[in-house]
Motif scaffolding. Structure first.
Motif, PDB file in Angstrom:
ATOM      1  N   GLY A 159      31.350 -33.014  77.384  1.00  0.00           N
ATOM      2  CA  GLY A 159      30.934 -31.970  76.465  1.00  0.00           C
ATOM      3  C   GLY A 159      31.695 -32.086  75.166  1.00  0.00           C
ATOM      4  N   SER A 160      31.657 -31.043  74.390  1.00  0.00           N
ATOM      5  CA  SER A 160      32.292 -31.029  73.076  1.00  0.00           C
ATOM      6  C   SER A 160      33.248 -29.852  72.976  1.00  0.00           C
ATOM      7  CB  SER A 160      31.227 -30.934  71.978  1.00  0.00           C
ATOM      8  OG  SER A 160      30.256 -31.952  72.124  1.00  0.00           O
ATOM      9  N   GLY A 161      34.042 -29.876  71.950  1.00  0.00           N
ATOM     10  CA  GLY A 161      34.957 -28.774  71.664  1.00  0.00           C
ATOM     11  C   GLY A 161      35.419 -28.898  70.230  1.00  0.00           C
ATOM     12  N   PHE A 162      36.198 -27.940  69.766  1.00  0.00           N
ATOM     13  CA  PHE A 162      36.718 -28.035  68.405  1.00  0.00           C
ATOM     14  C   PHE A 162      38.117 -27.435  68.341  1.00  0.00           C
ATOM     15  CE2 PHE A 162      33.773 -24.496  68.762  1.00  0.00           C
ATOM     16  CZ  PHE A 162      34.478 -23.404  68.264  1.00  0.00           C
ATOM     17  N   ILE A 163      38.914 -27.948  67.398  1.00  0.00           N
ATOM     18  CA  ILE A 163      40.333 -27.620  67.295  1.00  0.00           C
ATOM     19  C   ILE A 163      40.517 -26.384  66.433  1.00  0.00           C
ATOM     20  CG2 ILE A 163      42.614 -28.482  66.670  1.00  0.00           C
ATOM     21  CD1 ILE A 163      41.453 -31.335  66.949  1.00  0.00           C
TER      22      ILE A 163
ATOM     23  N   GLN B 278      18.553 -19.232  57.398  1.00  0.00           N
ATOM     24  CA  GLN B 278      19.753 -19.837  56.828  1.00  0.00           C
ATOM     25  C   GLN B 278      20.056 -21.168  57.514  1.00  0.00           C
ATOM     26  OE1 GLN B 278      22.058 -15.833  56.998  1.00  0.00           O
ATOM     27  NE2 GLN B 278      23.112 -17.066  55.472  1.00  0.00           N
ATOM     28  N   TRP B 279      20.744 -22.029  56.792  1.00  0.00           N
ATOM     29  CA  TRP B 279      21.059 -23.341  57.318  1.00  0.00           C
ATOM     30  C   TRP B 279      21.983 -23.258  58.526  1.00  0.00           C
ATOM     31  CZ3 TRP B 279      18.274 -27.326  55.951  1.00  0.00           C
ATOM     32  CH2 TRP B 279      17.660 -27.352  54.681  1.00  0.00           C
ATOM     33  N   ALA B 280      21.792 -24.204  59.457  1.00  0.00           N
ATOM     34  CA  ALA B 280      22.652 -24.317  60.635  1.00  0.00           C
ATOM     35  C   ALA B 280      22.905 -25.799  60.890  1.00  0.00           C
ATOM     36  CB  ALA B 280      21.994 -23.677  61.855  1.00  0.00           C
ATOM     37  N   ILE B 281      24.172 -26.167  61.026  1.00  0.00           N
ATOM     38  CA  ILE B 281      24.565 -27.557  61.230  1.00  0.00           C
ATOM     39  C   ILE B 281      25.310 -27.651  62.556  1.00  0.00           C
ATOM     40  CG2 ILE B 281      25.851 -29.514  60.278  1.00  0.00           C
ATOM     41  CD1 ILE B 281      25.745 -27.974  57.546  1.00  0.00           C
ATOM     42  N   ALA B 282      24.907 -28.559  63.408  1.00  0.00           N
ATOM     43  CA  ALA B 282      25.564 -28.737  64.710  1.00  0.00           C
ATOM     44  C   ALA B 282      26.274 -30.085  64.750  1.00  0.00           C
ATOM     45  CB  ALA B 282      24.548 -28.652  65.845  1.00  0.00           C
ATOM     46  N   ILE B 283      27.504 -30.078  65.265  1.00  0.00           N
ATOM     47  CA  ILE B 283      28.248 -31.313  65.466  1.00  0.00           C
ATOM     48  C   ILE B 283      28.700 -31.355  66.918  1.00  0.00           C
ATOM     49  CG2 ILE B 283      30.192 -32.746  64.737  1.00  0.00           C
ATOM     50  CD1 ILE B 283      30.219 -31.367  62.099  1.00  0.00           C
ATOM     51  N   GLY B 284      28.534 -32.491  67.564  1.00  0.00           N
ATOM     52  CA  GLY B 284      28.943 -32.608  68.961  1.00  0.00           C
ATOM     53  C   GLY B 284      28.774 -34.027  69.461  1.00  0.00           C
ATOM     54  N   ASN B 285      28.756 -34.149  70.779  1.00  0.00           N
ATOM     55  CA  ASN B 285      28.700 -35.463  71.407  1.00  0.00           C
ATOM     56  C   ASN B 285      27.503 -35.569  72.357  1.00  0.00           C
ATOM     57  OD1 ASN B 285      31.428 -36.221  70.332  1.00  0.00           O
ATOM     58  ND2 ASN B 285      32.022 -34.501  71.621  1.00  0.00           N
ATOM     59  N   PRO B 286      26.297 -35.427  71.854  1.00  0.00           N
ATOM     60  CA  PRO B 286      25.123 -35.470  72.739  1.00  0.00           C
ATOM     61  C   PRO B 286      24.951 -36.841  73.372  1.00  0.00           C
ATOM     62  CG  PRO B 286      24.434 -35.599  70.458  1.00  0.00           C
ATOM     63  CD  PRO B 286      25.908 -35.308  70.443  1.00  0.00           C
ATOM     64  N   LEU B 287      24.750 -36.830  74.690  1.00  0.00           N
ATOM     65  CA  LEU B 287      24.486 -38.060  75.426  1.00  0.00           C
ATOM     66  C   LEU B 287      25.575 -39.103  75.195  1.00  0.00           C
ATOM     67  CD1 LEU B 287      20.662 -38.240  74.647  1.00  0.00           C
ATOM     68  CD2 LEU B 287      21.751 -37.270  76.663  1.00  0.00           C
TER      69      LEU B 287
ATOM     70  N   ASN C 135      21.498 -31.339  72.383  1.00  0.00           N
ATOM     71  CA  ASN C 135      21.180 -32.121  73.572  1.00  0.00           C
ATOM     72  C   ASN C 135      22.345 -32.092  74.549  1.00  0.00           C
ATOM     73  OD1 ASN C 135      18.478 -33.592  72.961  1.00  0.00           O
ATOM     74  ND2 ASN C 135      19.661 -33.860  71.091  1.00  0.00           N
ATOM     75  N   PRO C 136      22.143 -32.608  75.776  1.00  0.00           N
ATOM     76  CA  PRO C 136      23.242 -32.647  76.737  1.00  0.00           C
ATOM     77  C   PRO C 136      24.481 -33.295  76.121  1.00  0.00           C
ATOM     78  CG  PRO C 136      21.201 -33.247  77.811  1.00  0.00           C
ATOM     79  CD  PRO C 136      20.888 -33.130  76.354  1.00  0.00           C
ATOM     80  N   GLY C 137      25.604 -32.610  76.199  1.00  0.00           N
ATOM     81  CA  GLY C 137      26.845 -33.084  75.603  1.00  0.00           C
ATOM     82  C   GLY C 137      27.222 -32.311  74.361  1.00  0.00           C
ATOM     83  N   ASN C 138      26.260 -31.599  73.750  1.00  0.00           N
ATOM     84  CA  ASN C 138      26.561 -30.755  72.597  1.00  0.00           C
ATOM     85  C   ASN C 138      27.303 -29.476  72.989  1.00  0.00           C
ATOM     86  OD1 ASN C 138      23.855 -31.993  70.894  1.00  0.00           O
ATOM     87  ND2 ASN C 138      25.683 -31.444  69.736  1.00  0.00           N
ATOM     88  N   SER C 139      27.211 -29.096  74.258  1.00  0.00           N
ATOM     89  CA  SER C 139      27.810 -27.842  74.696  1.00  0.00           C
ATOM     90  C   SER C 139      29.286 -27.789  74.319  1.00  0.00           C
ATOM     91  CB  SER C 139      27.686 -27.689  76.214  1.00  0.00           C
ATOM     92  OG  SER C 139      26.382 -27.347  76.568  1.00  0.00           O
ATOM     93  N   GLY C 140      29.689 -26.684  73.732  1.00  0.00           N
ATOM     94  CA  GLY C 140      31.075 -26.485  73.343  1.00  0.00           C
ATOM     95  C   GLY C 140      31.365 -26.888  71.921  1.00  0.00           C
ATOM     96  N   GLY C 141      30.422 -27.577  71.272  1.00  0.00           N
ATOM     97  CA  GLY C 141      30.621 -27.990  69.887  1.00  0.00           C
ATOM     98  C   GLY C 141      30.302 -26.869  68.916  1.00  0.00           C
ATOM     99  N   PRO C 142      30.719 -27.009  67.658  1.00  0.00           N
ATOM    100  CA  PRO C 142      30.518 -25.938  66.684  1.00  0.00           C
ATOM    101  C   PRO C 142      29.142 -25.926  66.048  1.00  0.00           C
ATOM    102  CG  PRO C 142      31.700 -27.731  65.651  1.00  0.00           C
ATOM    103  CD  PRO C 142      31.507 -28.137  67.094  1.00  0.00           C
TER     104      PRO C 142
ATOM    105  N   GLY D 149      29.330 -20.344  65.412  1.00  0.00           N
ATOM    106  CA  GLY D 149      28.990 -20.197  66.820  1.00  0.00           C
ATOM    107  C   GLY D 149      29.388 -21.425  67.617  1.00  0.00           C
ATOM    108  N   ILE D 150      29.310 -21.287  68.960  1.00  0.00           N
ATOM    109  CA  ILE D 150      29.534 -22.402  69.870  1.00  0.00           C
ATOM    110  C   ILE D 150      28.202 -22.754  70.516  1.00  0.00           C
ATOM    111  CG2 ILE D 150      30.785 -23.253  71.869  1.00  0.00           C
ATOM    112  CD1 ILE D 150      32.837 -21.165  71.506  1.00  0.00           C
ATOM    113  N   ASN D 151      27.761 -23.984  70.335  1.00  0.00           N
ATOM    114  CA  ASN D 151      26.511 -24.423  70.966  1.00  0.00           C
ATOM    115  C   ASN D 151      26.685 -24.415  72.479  1.00  0.00           C
ATOM    116  OD1 ASN D 151      25.254 -25.011  68.432  1.00  0.00           O
ATOM    117  ND2 ASN D 151      26.481 -26.867  68.337  1.00  0.00           N
ATOM    118  N   THR D 152      25.757 -23.758  73.170  1.00  0.00           N
ATOM    119  CA  THR D 152      25.983 -23.563  74.606  1.00  0.00           C
ATOM    120  C   THR D 152      24.777 -23.814  75.491  1.00  0.00           C
ATOM    121  OG1 THR D 152      26.890 -21.998  76.221  1.00  0.00           O
ATOM    122  CG2 THR D 152      25.415 -21.093  74.555  1.00  0.00           C
ATOM    123  N   ALA D 153      23.556 -23.680  74.996  1.00  0.00           N
ATOM    124  CA  ALA D 153      22.404 -23.760  75.893  1.00  0.00           C
ATOM    125  C   ALA D 153      21.181 -24.291  75.177  1.00  0.00           C
ATOM    126  CB  ALA D 153      22.097 -22.372  76.476  1.00  0.00           C
ATOM    127  N   ILE D 154      20.318 -24.944  75.949  1.00  0.00           N
ATOM    128  CA  ILE D 154      19.034 -25.410  75.448  1.00  0.00           C
ATOM    129  C   ILE D 154      17.968 -25.057  76.465  1.00  0.00           C
ATOM    130  CG2 ILE D 154      19.948 -27.299  74.048  1.00  0.00           C
ATOM    131  CD1 ILE D 154      19.468 -29.194  76.314  1.00  0.00           C
TER     132      ILE D 154
END
Length: 397
Positions: A119-123, A191-200, A238-245, A255-260
């Protein structure tokens, strides 16, 4: 099965139900499960607005606000690899003396397997405080944290709250890059929304979209055991984005991306950062979160549901109102039972504020304090009564 039971199966919302989730760091919601702060798209041309490039970049690179946000926040987004050992227990049938007599030492042995998820996370702080989803680290005390610069560190799971799906992790490091928290209270769809994470497993992937809606209830999203009002976005998750900003146009975490939603496109959900920050602070300070709990099952009334309840003898009570929130069950030995609430009571106000849905009741209880007095006004057999409930701590176990 009676029509009432079918209705209740669909609409029941337990005020204080919580639950964990799997180790896998992407939460799928079945398609049939019932469940930026920035510029509005209408104010920005179709070609993304150009901004002045940083001094250390060639002028012709023409960074836009998305690239700038990703460049600023990306180093503070981490990959979290978690694992847990799961053993499959022996069925009760094989434990009987009959089977032991015939099979002896050849009895089946419980199998152990290791489940892994990414999954993902942020500092949050330069000294190594991280935020992620509870289902990313479920069942794990230690996780592997990989930074964008390639460094890998062991992370300690400080605490996880399955009720809001927020968890916090600590790594031993200093001078780390951090995110900046924004404000999700005044978000407007569009409004704009940008997601960063580690999908797949594709580290530090950036996707962009808009805020599609705000205030989605947990029942609407399909996770009725959560106490969260979700942000809906069409930024690809996508799977792996969970926990990313999830970021606004300024690169602030909203927000924290959590579900699809499975079998759907453009349906992603994030926990508002205010909720996540409140929970994270409690987890870091106490290692746990106390959620106020009354202990009732309730349903939002409609004229049709009222008719079904009154036709069905299994309910054990009659409803005289077309609107409101009817209590269909009071949990044994719960604060609600001790206060005298009964099945059939129609909740009209909680804490002095009128409520029209089960979600609103849940929100009012969540906003209260464990051990304090919470005034609940109900209609009981046509008469208005006020009950003083003392919420207890949500029974996580």
């Amino acid at each position: 099965m009676s029509l009432l039971v079918k209705q209740l199966t669909t609409y029941l919302a337990l005020l204080a139900i919580g639950g964990g989730a799997g180790i896998y760091a992407s939460r799928y919601l079945a398609a049939d499960n019932t469940s930026l702060d920035g510029r509005s798209p209408s104010a920005i041309p179709a070609a993304l607005q150009q901004i002045s490039p940083p001094q250390n970049r060639a002028p012709q690179e023409n960074l836009n606000f998305i690239a700038e946000a990703a460049e600023k926040v990306g180093p503070a987004v981490v990959r979290i690899d978690a694992s847990r050992t799961v053993s499959q227990d022996i069925p009760d049938t094989f434990r009987s003396p009959f089977f032991r007599r015939f099979f002896g030492n050849e009895m089946p042995v419980p199998e152990e397997r290791v489940e892994r998820g990414t999954g993902s996370g942020f500092i949050l702080s330069a000294d190594g405080r991280l935020m992620t989803n509870a289902h990313v680290v479920a069942g794990s005390d230690k996780v592997k944290v990989t930074l964008k610069d390639g460094r890998t560190m062991e992370g300690r799971v400080v605490g996880a709250d399955p009720v809001t799906d927020v968890a916090v992790v600590k790594i031993d490091a200093t001078k780390l890059p951090t995110v900046r928290l924004g404000d999700s209270n005044n978000l407007i769809p569009g409004q704009w929304a940008i997601a960063i994470g580690n999908p797949l497993g594709l580290d530090n992937t950036v996707t962009v979209g808009i805020v599609s809606a705000t205030g989605r209830s947990s029942s609407q999203v399909g996770v009725p055991d959560k106490r969260v009002r979700f942000i809906q976005t069409d930024a690809a998750i996508n799977p792996g984005n969970s926990g990313g900003p999830l970021l606004n146009a300024r690169g602030e975490v909203i927000g924290i991306n959590t579900a699809i939603r499975a079998n759907a496109q453009g349906l992603g959900f994030a926990i508002p950062i205010e909720t996540a920050e409140r929970v994270a602070n409690q987890l870091f300070s106490k290692g746990r979160v106390e959620h106020p709990y009354m202990g009732i099952q309730m349903v939002t009334l409609t004229p049709e549901l009222k008719e079904d309840i009154n036709k069905d003898n299994e309910a054990g009570f009659k409803v005289t109102q077309d609107k409101g929130v009817v209590i269909v069950r009071v949990v044994k030995n719960s604060p609600a039972e001790r206060a005298g609430l009964r099945a059939g009571d129609v909740i009209q106000k909680v804490g002095g504020q009128a409520v029209a849905s089960a979600d609103q009741v849940q929100e009012r209880v969540e906003a209260s304090t464990v051990g304090s007095r919470l005034e609940v006004e109900v209609n009981r057999s046509g008469q208005t009564e006020t009950v003083q409930v003392q919420p207890g701590a949500f029974p996580v176990e």
